[in-house]
Design an enzyme around this catalytic site. Structure first.
Site, mmCIF file in Angstrom:
data_model
loop_
_atom_site.group_PDB
_atom_site.id
_atom_site.type_symbol
_atom_site.label_atom_id
_atom_site.label_comp_id
_atom_site.label_asym_id
_atom_site.label_seq_id
_atom_site.Cartn_x
_atom_site.Cartn_y
_atom_site.Cartn_z
ATOM 1 N N ARG A 93 5.735 -1.327 -4.967
ATOM 2 C CA ARG A 93 5.966 -0.568 -3.724
ATOM 3 C C ARG A 93 5.986 -1.504 -2.512
ATOM 4 O O ARG A 93 6.780 -1.291 -1.589
ATOM 5 C CB ARG A 93 4.870 0.503 -3.572
ATOM 6 C CG ARG A 93 4.980 1.271 -2.271
ATOM 7 C CD ARG A 93 4.029 2.453 -2.262
ATOM 8 N NE ARG A 93 3.894 3.049 -0.945
ATOM 9 C CZ ARG A 93 2.977 3.958 -0.629
ATOM 10 N NH1 ARG A 93 2.117 4.369 -1.561
ATOM 11 N NH2 ARG A 93 2.908 4.460 0.581
ATOM 12 N N ASN A 147 6.901 10.104 -7.974
ATOM 13 C CA ASN A 147 7.977 9.987 -6.993
ATOM 14 C C ASN A 147 9.108 9.076 -7.465
ATOM 15 O O ASN A 147 8.874 8.219 -8.305
ATOM 16 C CB ASN A 147 7.403 9.412 -5.691
ATOM 17 C CG ASN A 147 6.881 10.508 -4.793
ATOM 18 O OD1 ASN A 147 7.472 11.571 -4.691
ATOM 19 N ND2 ASN A 147 5.766 10.228 -4.133
ATOM 20 N N CYS A 169 5.019 18.443 -4.938
ATOM 21 C CA CYS A 169 4.723 17.604 -3.780
ATOM 22 C C CYS A 169 3.662 18.323 -2.952
ATOM 23 O O CYS A 169 3.628 19.551 -2.922
ATOM 24 C CB CYS A 169 5.985 17.402 -2.953
ATOM 25 S SG CYS A 169 5.688 16.517 -1.426
ATOM 26 N N HIS A 199 10.866 16.140 0.007
ATOM 27 C CA HIS A 199 10.784 15.303 1.208
ATOM 28 C C HIS A 199 12.003 15.514 2.111
ATOM 29 O O HIS A 199 12.325 14.661 2.928
ATOM 30 C CB HIS A 199 10.605 13.806 0.873
ATOM 31 C CG HIS A 199 9.281 13.514 0.233
ATOM 32 N ND1 HIS A 199 8.864 12.239 -0.063
ATOM 33 C CD2 HIS A 199 8.257 14.324 -0.144
ATOM 34 C CE1 HIS A 199 7.651 12.286 -0.608
ATOM 35 N NE2 HIS A 199 7.264 13.536 -0.672
ATOM 36 N N TYR A 252 8.884 14.310 6.529
ATOM 37 C CA TYR A 252 9.779 13.175 6.267
ATOM 38 C C TYR A 252 11.083 13.235 7.056
ATOM 39 O O TYR A 252 11.791 12.228 7.152
ATOM 40 C CB TYR A 252 10.065 13.066 4.761
ATOM 41 C CG TYR A 252 8.890 12.505 3.999
ATOM 42 C CD1 TYR A 252 8.729 11.128 3.848
ATOM 43 C CD2 TYR A 252 7.914 13.334 3.457
ATOM 44 C CE1 TYR A 252 7.644 10.599 3.172
ATOM 45 C CE2 TYR A 252 6.821 12.820 2.779
ATOM 46 C CZ TYR A 252 6.698 11.453 2.641
ATOM 47 O OH TYR A 252 5.611 10.930 1.968
HETATM 48 P P1 NAD Z 1 -0.941 4.103 -8.892
HETATM 49 O O1 NAD Z 1 -0.350 2.827 -8.429
HETATM 50 O O2 NAD Z 1 -2.399 4.265 -8.865
HETATM 51 O O3 NAD Z 1 -0.389 4.396 -10.359
HETATM 52 C C1 NAD Z 1 -0.968 5.358 -11.181
HETATM 53 C C2 NAD Z 1 -1.115 4.804 -12.571
HETATM 54 O O4 NAD Z 1 0.151 4.742 -13.240
HETATM 55 C C3 NAD Z 1 -1.664 3.368 -12.615
HETATM 56 O O5 NAD Z 1 -2.949 3.367 -13.171
HETATM 57 C C4 NAD Z 1 -0.635 2.625 -13.455
HETATM 58 O O6 NAD Z 1 -1.212 1.662 -14.316
HETATM 59 C C5 NAD Z 1 0.031 3.748 -14.211
HETATM 60 N N1 NAD Z 1 1.310 3.433 -14.829
HETATM 61 C C6 NAD Z 1 2.272 2.585 -14.403
HETATM 62 N N2 NAD Z 1 3.310 2.596 -15.266
HETATM 63 C C7 NAD Z 1 2.997 3.473 -16.256
HETATM 64 C C8 NAD Z 1 3.655 3.924 -17.432
HETATM 65 N N3 NAD Z 1 4.849 3.460 -17.788
HETATM 66 N N4 NAD Z 1 3.026 4.836 -18.215
HETATM 67 C C9 NAD Z 1 1.804 5.304 -17.887
HETATM 68 N N5 NAD Z 1 1.135 4.905 -16.789
HETATM 69 C C10 NAD Z 1 1.724 4.011 -15.981
HETATM 70 O O7 NAD Z 1 -0.198 5.259 -8.080
HETATM 71 P P2 NAD Z 1 -0.716 6.465 -7.186
HETATM 72 O O8 NAD Z 1 -0.826 6.012 -5.795
HETATM 73 O O9 NAD Z 1 -1.846 7.139 -7.807
HETATM 74 O O10 NAD Z 1 0.555 7.383 -7.292
HETATM 75 C C11 NAD Z 1 1.006 7.795 -8.559
HETATM 76 C C12 NAD Z 1 2.367 8.414 -8.471
HETATM 77 O O11 NAD Z 1 2.292 9.655 -7.790
HETATM 78 C C13 NAD Z 1 3.391 7.576 -7.705
HETATM 79 O O12 NAD Z 1 4.648 7.680 -8.315
HETATM 80 C C14 NAD Z 1 3.400 8.222 -6.349
HETATM 81 O O13 NAD Z 1 4.592 8.018 -5.651
HETATM 82 C C15 NAD Z 1 3.208 9.662 -6.718
HETATM 83 N N6 NAD Z 1 2.720 10.528 -5.652
HETATM 84 C C16 NAD Z 1 3.397 11.683 -5.486
HETATM 85 C C17 NAD Z 1 3.051 12.551 -4.477
HETATM 86 C C18 NAD Z 1 3.857 13.803 -4.314
HETATM 87 O O14 NAD Z 1 3.788 14.431 -3.281
HETATM 88 N N7 NAD Z 1 4.662 14.184 -5.297
HETATM 89 C C19 NAD Z 1 1.931 12.258 -3.656
HETATM 90 C C20 NAD Z 1 1.229 11.074 -3.885
HETATM 91 C C21 NAD Z 1 1.640 10.209 -4.896
HETATM 92 C C1 G6P Z 2 2.805 12.042 0.805
HETATM 93 C C2 G6P Z 2 3.811 12.524 -0.183
HETATM 94 C C3 G6P Z 2 3.910 11.698 -1.352
HETATM 95 C C4 G6P Z 2 3.790 10.270 -0.930
HETATM 96 C C5 G6P Z 2 2.397 10.047 -0.503
HETATM 97 C C6 G6P Z 2 2.159 8.677 0.037
HETATM 98 O O1 G6P Z 2 2.291 12.991 1.489
HETATM 99 O O2 G6P Z 2 3.934 13.873 -0.410
HETATM 100 O O3 G6P Z 2 5.023 12.002 -2.088
HETATM 101 O O4 G6P Z 2 4.135 9.423 -1.930
HETATM 102 O O5 G6P Z 2 1.907 11.068 0.300
HETATM 103 O O6 G6P Z 2 0.799 8.495 0.229
HETATM 104 P P1 G6P Z 2 0.150 7.050 0.282
HETATM 105 O O7 G6P Z 2 -1.252 7.292 0.680
HETATM 106 O O8 G6P Z 2 0.309 6.482 -1.085
HETATM 107 O O9 G6P Z 2 0.944 6.287 1.285
HETATM 108 MN MN MN Z 3 5.594 14.189 -1.867
#
Ligand code: NAD
Ligand code: G6P
Ligand code: MN
Length: 434
Positions: A93, A147, A169, A199, A252
């Site tokens: 990222r 995401n 989300c 978003h 967003y």
């Molecule tokens: P993170 O960096 O902590 O990753 C989560 C875990 O995924 C890590 O422990 C990593 O080792 C693991 N991982 C990586 N590749 C993998 C694979 N191929 N198989 C299984 N596990 C794997 O990330 P985070 O900050 O916890 O965010 C996780 C995901 O959720 C991201 O894609 C982020 O964008 C998404 N997210 C989405 C929203 C939303 O609104 N939809 C909000 C926040 C985060």
């Molecule tokens: C948001 C969104 C997520 C995004 C995240 C980022 O609110 O809904 O899709 O990826 O938060 O949060 P962070 O703390 O990782 O910047």
């Molecule tokens: Mn989101």
């Protein structure tokens, strides 16, 4: 009892999920939870996994949390699979943010060039997961949080041919939590209608007498908390623009409606080594969180998790699963197949929309046609997403370039091509398709 699998279980958000399931145990009797991660995430998985087990042990319920790096073992006979993984972890990222910014373009997790590259890395992995599910748990529901959530969900249906998927989300949840207070109402006194893309959605609000109160919220949102996620700089929208559309944009939309100012703010943080990009800031927060999770006495979600942009994500995820399981038909904003709810997009496009969630999944609620300004944006953004998804599947460089050129946050020209090339090289290890 229900078997739940979470892929990317080492995420710092896992305690948030556990809290949501503990809260709903009476209606959603989970028997076992399998947290799956990869070797690079083993340490995080161990720490947060033990924390998750402590949370259940402190509850009245008997649930076992299994930790594994063997995804196929976990998926066997699963009922619900949630995904929250990050291919390449936060270091990937950081590249998505820094490389475009180094050329003076928006560098953001889900928008512009960074968001496109995150899709390129993620879509092949989600399609592999779907293939495993077809063999090991063909009746399970996939609840995707990974995401870019909208594109990932669309790719699961379009290319994975897997319809039992719901994309989530927290942004709509935050809006629905914060806005009622702005106009002196309680959440249950307002009726929400969302439509658009992940978003990139707008919403209208009515009261229980059927009165449109969108304008009242627009008038108040400049003076109070409108639920903007922690990761987005709070640059105000032009009030005349919102009044004209009589809809509330999502947080967003600032990157598109105030592109100049948002880019200037991002560049300022990027150039200041004491601040850095959002991923660099998040790295710090994550380290603090994992220090807390290591404490053997901690058995509840710590306050510090609210510094992350995804706060309240469990409200969407756990409520979706409980609603499918108990056929609750709850209103939840989800990414799902359009089926005509947003007539300006194709019926098979995945949209983010208000829906009733029950045993058959999501039933999107008709929103109706958009005015030309919003319709124009939406059609550009959805078709940009479709180029990204197809390029992610085929590795077609020309189509990747098309996606860059169409994306409103990437000025077209030599520099755009250079940014694409540099990102493809930087992420080579995670892009076997290119
Ligand atoms: P993170 O960096 O902590 O990753 C989560 C875990 O995924 C890590 O422990 C990593 O080792 C693991 N991982 C990586 N590749 C993998 C694979 N191929 N198989 C299984 N596990 C794997 O990330 P985070 O900050 O916890 O965010 C996780 C995901 O959720 C991201 O894609 C982020 O964008 C998404 N997210 C989405 C929203 C939303 O609104 N939809 C909000 C926040 C985060
Ligand atoms: C948001 C969104 C997520 C995004 C995240 C980022 O609110 O809904 O899709 O990826 O938060 O949060 P962070 O703390 O990782 O910047
Ligand atoms: Mn989101």
């Amino acid at each position: 009892g229900i078997k739940l699998v979470t892929i990317g279980g080492g995420s710092s958000y896992t305690p948030e999920l556990m809290e949501g399931f503990i809260k709903r145990y009476e209606e959603l009797p989970i028997r076992e939870i399998w947290l799956v991660d990869i070797e690079a995430g083993q340490d995080k998985l161990d720490i947060v996994g033990q924390m998750a087990q402590r949370m259940w042990d402190a509850s009245p319920y008997d649930v076992k949390v299994h930790l594994t790096l063997d995804r196929r073992e976990a998926l066997q006979d699963a009922d619900f699979v949630t995904t929250q993984f990050r291919v390449g972890l936060l270091d990937a990222r950081i590249k998505d943010e820094r490389i475009p910014l180094s050329y003076g373009m928006v560098g953001q997790e889900t928008n512009g060039a960074g968001g496109i590259l995150k899709a390129f890395r993620t879509i092949p992995v989600i399609l592999d997961i779907v293939e495993d599910m077809k063999q090991l748990c063909p009746d399970a529901w996939l609840v995707n949080f990974t995401n870019p959530s909208g594109m990932v969900t669309d790719a699961v249906i379009r290319y994975g041919k897997w319809d039992k998927v719901i994309g989530l989300c927290n942004v709509p949840v935050n809006a629905m939590m914060a806005e009622p207070e702005l106009i002196g109402k309680k959440p249950e006194e307002l009726i929400y209608s969302f439509a658009g893309l992940n978003h990139f959605h707008w919403h209208r609000v009515h009261d229980v007498h059927g009165q449109d109160v969108t304008r009242d919220i627009i008038d108040k949102m400049y003076d109070g908390d409108s639920g903007i996620p922690a990761n987005i700089h709070d640059m105000p929208f032009f009030k005349e623009q919102l009044q004209q559309m009589n809809m509330i944009p999502c947080g967003y939309h600032r990157y598109y409606y105030r592109a100049e100012e948002m880019l200037a703010h991002m560049l300022e943080e990027y150039r200041d080594p004491a601040v850095g990009t959002r991923a660099e800031q998040v790295k710090q927060t994550e380290a603090e969180l994992f220090e807390l999770y290591k404490d053997p006495n901690l058995d509840h979600k710590p306050e510090q998790l609210s510094k992350r942009g995804g706060a309240h994500y469990s409200d969407a995820a756990c409520e979706t699963i409980a609603s499918i399981y108990a056929n609750k038909n709850t209103h939840i904003v989800v990414s799902t197949k359009n089926n005509g709810a947003v007539p300006d997009l194709a019926p098979d496009d995945v949209v983010e929309v208000s829906a009733y969630i029950g045993a058959t999944g999501a039933k999107p609620i008709a929103f109706g046609a958009l005015a030309p300004a919003e319709k124009g944006w939406l059609q550009v953004m959805k078709n940009m997403e479709r180029c990204v998804e197809e390029a992610a599947v085929t590795g077609d460089y020309g189509l990747a370039l098309q996606a860059f050129i169409i994306n409103p946050l990437i000025p077209s020209g030599e520099t755009a091509k250079r940014v694409l090339d540099e990102l493809l090289i930087a992420h080579k290890a995670y892009l076997p398709q290119f």
